[in-house]
Scaffold this motif. Structure first.
Motif, PDB file in Angstrom:
ATOM      1  N   TRP A 198      -0.587   3.868  23.498  1.00 26.30           N
ATOM      2  CA  TRP A 198      -0.454   3.363  22.131  1.00 26.30           C
ATOM      3  C   TRP A 198      -1.082   4.346  21.137  1.00 26.30           C
ATOM      4  O   TRP A 198      -0.485   4.661  20.103  1.00 26.30           O
ATOM      5  N   ASN A 199      -2.277   4.822  21.431  1.00 24.05           N
ATOM      6  CA  ASN A 199      -2.950   5.749  20.521  1.00 24.05           C
ATOM      7  C   ASN A 199      -2.189   7.068  20.400  1.00 24.05           C
ATOM      8  O   ASN A 199      -2.184   7.701  19.338  1.00 24.05           O
ATOM      9  N   GLU A 200      -1.556   7.482  21.482  1.00 27.53           N
ATOM     10  CA  GLU A 200      -0.709   8.679  21.440  1.00 27.53           C
ATOM     11  C   GLU A 200       0.476   8.454  20.495  1.00 27.53           C
ATOM     12  O   GLU A 200       0.856   9.341  19.722  1.00 27.53           O
ATOM     13  N   SER A 253      -0.177   3.385  10.355  1.00 29.32           N
ATOM     14  CA  SER A 253      -0.976   4.609  10.392  1.00 29.32           C
ATOM     15  C   SER A 253      -2.456   4.341  10.692  1.00 29.32           C
ATOM     16  O   SER A 253      -3.169   5.238  11.153  1.00 29.32           O
ATOM     17  N   LYS A 254      -2.923   3.110  10.445  1.00 25.37           N
ATOM     18  CA  LYS A 254      -4.325   2.780  10.696  1.00 25.37           C
ATOM     19  C   LYS A 254      -4.471   1.819  11.873  1.00 25.37           C
ATOM     20  O   LYS A 254      -5.401   0.999  11.912  1.00 25.37           O
ATOM     21  N   LEU A 275       2.957   9.367  15.194  1.00 26.11           N
ATOM     22  CA  LEU A 275       3.508   8.806  13.965  1.00 26.11           C
ATOM     23  C   LEU A 275       2.740   9.308  12.746  1.00 26.11           C
ATOM     24  O   LEU A 275       3.347   9.699  11.732  1.00 26.11           O
ATOM     25  N   THR A 276       1.427   9.319  12.839  1.00 28.29           N
ATOM     26  CA  THR A 276       0.593   9.793  11.728  1.00 28.29           C
ATOM     27  C   THR A 276       0.863  11.265  11.424  1.00 28.29           C
ATOM     28  O   THR A 276       0.906  11.684  10.253  1.00 28.29           O
ATOM     29  N   ASN A 289       0.827  -1.216   0.000  1.00 25.24           N
ATOM     30  CA  ASN A 289       0.000   0.000   0.000  1.00 25.24           C
ATOM     31  C   ASN A 289       0.862   1.267   0.000  1.00 25.24           C
ATOM     32  O   ASN A 289       0.709   2.145   0.840  1.00 25.24           O
ATOM     33  N   LEU A 290       1.763   1.348  -0.959  1.00 24.86           N
ATOM     34  CA  LEU A 290       2.700   2.468  -1.033  1.00 24.86           C
ATOM     35  C   LEU A 290       2.138   3.614  -1.877  1.00 24.86           C
ATOM     36  O   LEU A 290       1.394   3.387  -2.835  1.00 24.86           O
TER      37      LEU A 290
END
Length: 366
Positions: free
Chosen positions: A345-347, A262-263, A352-353, A209-210
């Motif tokens: 984790w969500n942080e 990212s997801k 990262l996103t 998925n690039l």
């Protein structure tokens, strides 16, 4: 006779054990057929060897017979996969395990062998048995419990090197991926069992998925696909339309064509159980962008990072002449995220996103 042929040219017990394991991996097809007592009693080793297929306990029993015939200490081993949250000490019943492997003791090393995983190398347990209690059947009256160790993160690395340029508005990428350990095993397993009738381009497009939905893969090659002891090397070129954005004299390009994780945000509201991670891993990216001759880089993102003992990333940029280099490192150093860690984790995923959205700005030289 087969065992004799396998071990005859080999001197050490360790190498003999590896050769026998490789033979069973390569020549016995795993077929899960567990009906009635067949779910508990293995077929004879001679029958499995003759038919060339069997389930987990058939393959473990065949390994047991071949290894012990060769004079190598070996035991049939009951084990539950990581989907089974039970301990033999707490729940001493057959519901604890749903799998069988083989344990070999050679040169003072305890090695777990799972021939049902066709691509895992000798000396590395299958990923789904890490942390689990292994019940070794020593004889008809004695047993031993051993915990399968977690494999070190440095064994499971994806090293991605990319060269990016812009030609006539199209972003062109030449990329090489080198995969080791479970990173390699996971890719080969998915490729073998999930590719179906897709072309290699279609498979890589959905798996990696690039870029964007207009990414076109060409010149795809695979090296060491069938060699368990060397890194898998994937090479391909990409043409990505409508990726770089131009406004006036300025062009914006994002070097994060790979947006791993990212997801992966956890839905805290509805989630009741911990998040399972299949295996620890590192992804190391080195991306070089060649600024076109009639442009200059006027904005390069600052370094961004997130550091936690269990997961994190670091992205930094440097420039030398007309080349802008992005160094990106992402690591997951745990096998699960507990409920108490969901917000952390969500942080991490949010940081990262945010870093993934940073672009380089280049400007046409007047």
């Amino acid at each position: 006779a087969i065992t004799d042929d396998i071990i005859k040219p080999i001197d050490t017990k360790k190498e003999q054990a590896e050769a026998i394991f490789n033979w069973v991996q390569d020549n016995i097809t795993y077929v899960a057929f567990e009906d009635g007592l067949g779910g508990f009693i293995p077929r004879s080793a001679s029958s499995v060897c003759d038919k060339r297929y069997g389930d987990c306990k058939d393959m473990a029993n065949l390994l047991y017979e071949m290894l012990n015939y060769a004079g190598i200490e070996s035991y049939r081993t009951w084990i539950g996969t990581r989907d089974r949250p039970y301990s033999y000490l707490e729940v001493p019943t057959p519901m604890v395990d749903n799998h069988m492997i083989n344990t070999v003791i050679v040169e003072n090393d305890t090695i777990f062998l799972d021939a049902t995983d066709s691509y895992v190398p000798y000396g590395m347990p299958s990923a789904f048995t890490q942390t689990k209690e292994a019940l070794l059947g020593l004889n008809d009256k004695e047993f031993k419990l051993i915990t399968v160790p977690i494999q070190d993160i440095d064994k499971h690395v994806s090293d991605i090197k990319s060269k990016i340029s812009i030609e006539d508005g199209t972003v062109k990428v030449s990329e090489t991926r080198s995969l080791t350990g479970y990173e390699k095993v996971e890719f080969i397993s998915d490729y073998t069992y999930k590719k179906d009738d897709k072309t290699e381009e279609e498979y890589l497009n959905t798996t990696l998925n690039l870029g964007n939905n207009k990414t076109n893969y060409i010149n795809i090659t695979k090296d060491n696909f069938d060699n368990k002891n060397t890194p898998l090397v994937l090479k391909y070129d990409l043409n990505i339309d409508n990726y770089a954005k131009t406004v006036g004299n300025k062009t914006f390009i994002n070097l994060n064509i790979d947006k791993t994780l990212s997801k992966s945000k956890i839905d805290i509201k509805d989630r009741k159980y911990s998040k399972k991670i299949e295996h620890k891993f590192k992804k190391e990216f080195t991306t070089k962008f060649e600024v076109p001759d009639d442009f200059k880089a006027i904005n390069i993102p600052e370094e961004l990072s997130y550091d936690n003992p269990k997961f994190g990333f670091k992205i930094r940029y440097s420039q030398e002449g007309n080349t802008v280099t992005q160094h990106k490192s992402i690591y997951i150093n745990t096998l699960k995220v507990d409920n108490s860690e969901f917000e952390t984790w969500n942080e991490f995923i949010k940081s990262l996103t945010k870093a993934y959205k940073k672009s380089i700005t280049i400007e046409r030289i007047q």
